[in-house]
Enzyme design. Structure first.
Site, short mmCIF file in Angstrom:
data_model
loop_
_atom_site.label_atom_id
_atom_site.label_comp_id
_atom_site.label_asym_id
_atom_site.label_seq_id
_atom_site.Cartn_x
_atom_site.Cartn_y
_atom_site.Cartn_z
N GLY A 71 0.74 -1.08 0.09
CA GLY A 71 0.06 -0.22 -0.11
C GLY A 71 0.81 1.31 -0.10
O GLY A 71 0.60 2.22 -0.62
N GLN A 178 -7.37 -0.45 3.80
CA GLN A 178 -8.14 -1.19 4.92
C GLN A 178 -9.68 -1.37 4.62
O GLN A 178 -10.20 -2.36 5.07
CB GLN A 178 -8.36 -0.18 6.19
N CYS A 318 3.71 1.99 14.87
CA CYS A 318 4.91 2.40 13.78
C CYS A 318 5.88 1.52 13.87
O CYS A 318 6.18 0.53 14.59
CB CYS A 318 5.21 3.93 14.29
#
Ligand code: PLP
Length: 377
Positions: A71, A178, A318
């Protein structure tokens, strides 16, 4: 790894058995899809059949599906292409994934931030006003609005945004990482100019994704070298990954799960225990629950739940493993909750027992936190 309850599908879904099988079969396939001999042609046939499956997922012709490393690269390809086509001002929603925000910042052109309301929904009045003020010298306006947010699951008014963008001859990019395979939406239904997806959120392998584009978008040559992907992205294709992506896409389009009922069933108990559900009034992805417990730092919640065998995320996970206050919650004006919200996300292999196990672990964790605070006071 010890067995536990995995509720972190928005970070990465477990790979579906169909995808494991397809990856394994593709690895046994001899040959490079660019070779002209029989083995090469067989590899090419596998690649193109996978492209057709991913095209069904994204709702575009197979010829417009460009395979990427995920992505992140698909988002970067869209933004670089818009800038190369002359866009001098990018409009990016405040809740985009870092791969969009950082690619926009790195593009060297002006970036305007499209705000969201307290439910986490993009402000289309702001967008309409901003588009009306767009100067022709800034090229075509480029707007990035994700289909559904990775932290809150809040579904965005992409079709309405698309109508506004088209009325101004703009370029709408939709990060559907998503949403793909989880929502009845595709690039055609929202008339996106570019549309990014990633395999590992829907039960495919990590490290593979795709960008599809419509007739009003032209893509740059992102990697130079061979003529793969119709000259748009050089380099021998990741055939096992792509085959696994296709198998996961087929399964995701076919199967439905009951996460929404289980999630909503859990919410009454969680709220009774003092939880605040973020974006509760908005339409959200079925399996996503963003939950704050005021005063209890998110990373400590994640660690406590992990010790109890329940795996969730703190806001956006992260890569460093560190957690910063969620930019999504900050954009929603929830500054006091931005450091103490966790994301619980289920998917294709989740069961009712997983959600019940999470609720039990969460209740035990928050009760002991509250008791500790009371005794320290
Ligand atoms: N966009 C969204 C909304 C995401 O949630 C993610 C991953 O978390 C990405 C993009 C990046 O996708 P990838 O991990 O395939 O690079």
């Amino acid at each position: 790894m010890r067995p536990g309850i995995y509720l972190d599908f928005n970070a990465g879904a477990p790979v579906r058995p169909e995808a494991v099988e397809a990856v394994t079969a593709a690895m046994a396939q001899v040959g490079n899809p660019s070779s002209v001999h029989g083995a090469g042609r067989a590899a090419r046939a596998l690649l193109e059949s996978a492209r057709t499956d991913v095209a069904a997922l994204v709702g575009g012709p197979a010829s417009t599906v460009v395979f990427t490393s995920g992505g992140t690269e698909a988002n970067a390809l869209a933004i670089e292409s818009a800038v190369a086509a002359g866009s001098r001002r990018l409009i990016i929603s405040a809740i985009e994934h870092d791969s969009v925000i950082e690619a926009a910042r790195a593009s060297g052109v002006v970036v305007d931030v499209l705000p969201v309301d307290r439910h986490g929904i993009a402000d289309l009045d702001w967008l309409a006003a901003r588009l009306s003020d767009h100067e022709p010298t800034d090229g075509r306006p480029f707007v990035a609005l994700m289909a559904a947010n990775n932290e809150t699951g809040v579904i965005q008014p992409v079709l309405e945004a698309s109508e506004l963008v088209r009325a101004h001859n703009g370029w709408l990019h939709v990060d559907a990482v998503q949403a793909a395979g989880r929502l009845a939406m595709d690039s055609r239904s929202v008339q996106a100019d570019t549309y990014a997806v990633s395999a590992h959120k829907l039960g495919g392998p990590q490290g593979v994704g795709a960008l599809t584009f419509g007739p009003r978008a032209s893509l740059v040559r992102r990697q130079h070298g061979g003529g793969q992907e119709r000259g748009r992205r050089a380099g021998t294709e990741n055939l096992p990954g792509i085959a696994g992506f296709a198998a996961a896409a087929r399964a995701a389009l076919r199967d439905r799960d009951d996460n929404r009922a289980w999630r909503d069933g859990a919410v009454a108990d969680l709220k009774a225990g003092g939880a605040i559900v973020i974006g509760e009034a908005a339409r959200r992805l079925d399996g996503t629950l963003c939950l704050a417990f005021p005063g209890f730092p998110a990373e400590r919640q994640v660690m406590a739940l992990d010790l109890a065998g329940v795996m969730v995320s703190a806001g956006a996970a992260c890569s460093s493993g560190k957690v910063k206050a969620s930019h999504v919650l900050l954009a929603m004006g929830l500054d006091d909750l931005a450091g103490c919200a966790i994301r619980v996300s289920g998917g294709w292999s989740t069961t009712a027992k997983d959600w019940a196990g999470f609720v039990e672990a969460w209740q035990a964790m928050t009760s002991s936190y509250t008791a500790r605070r009371a005794s320290a006071a």
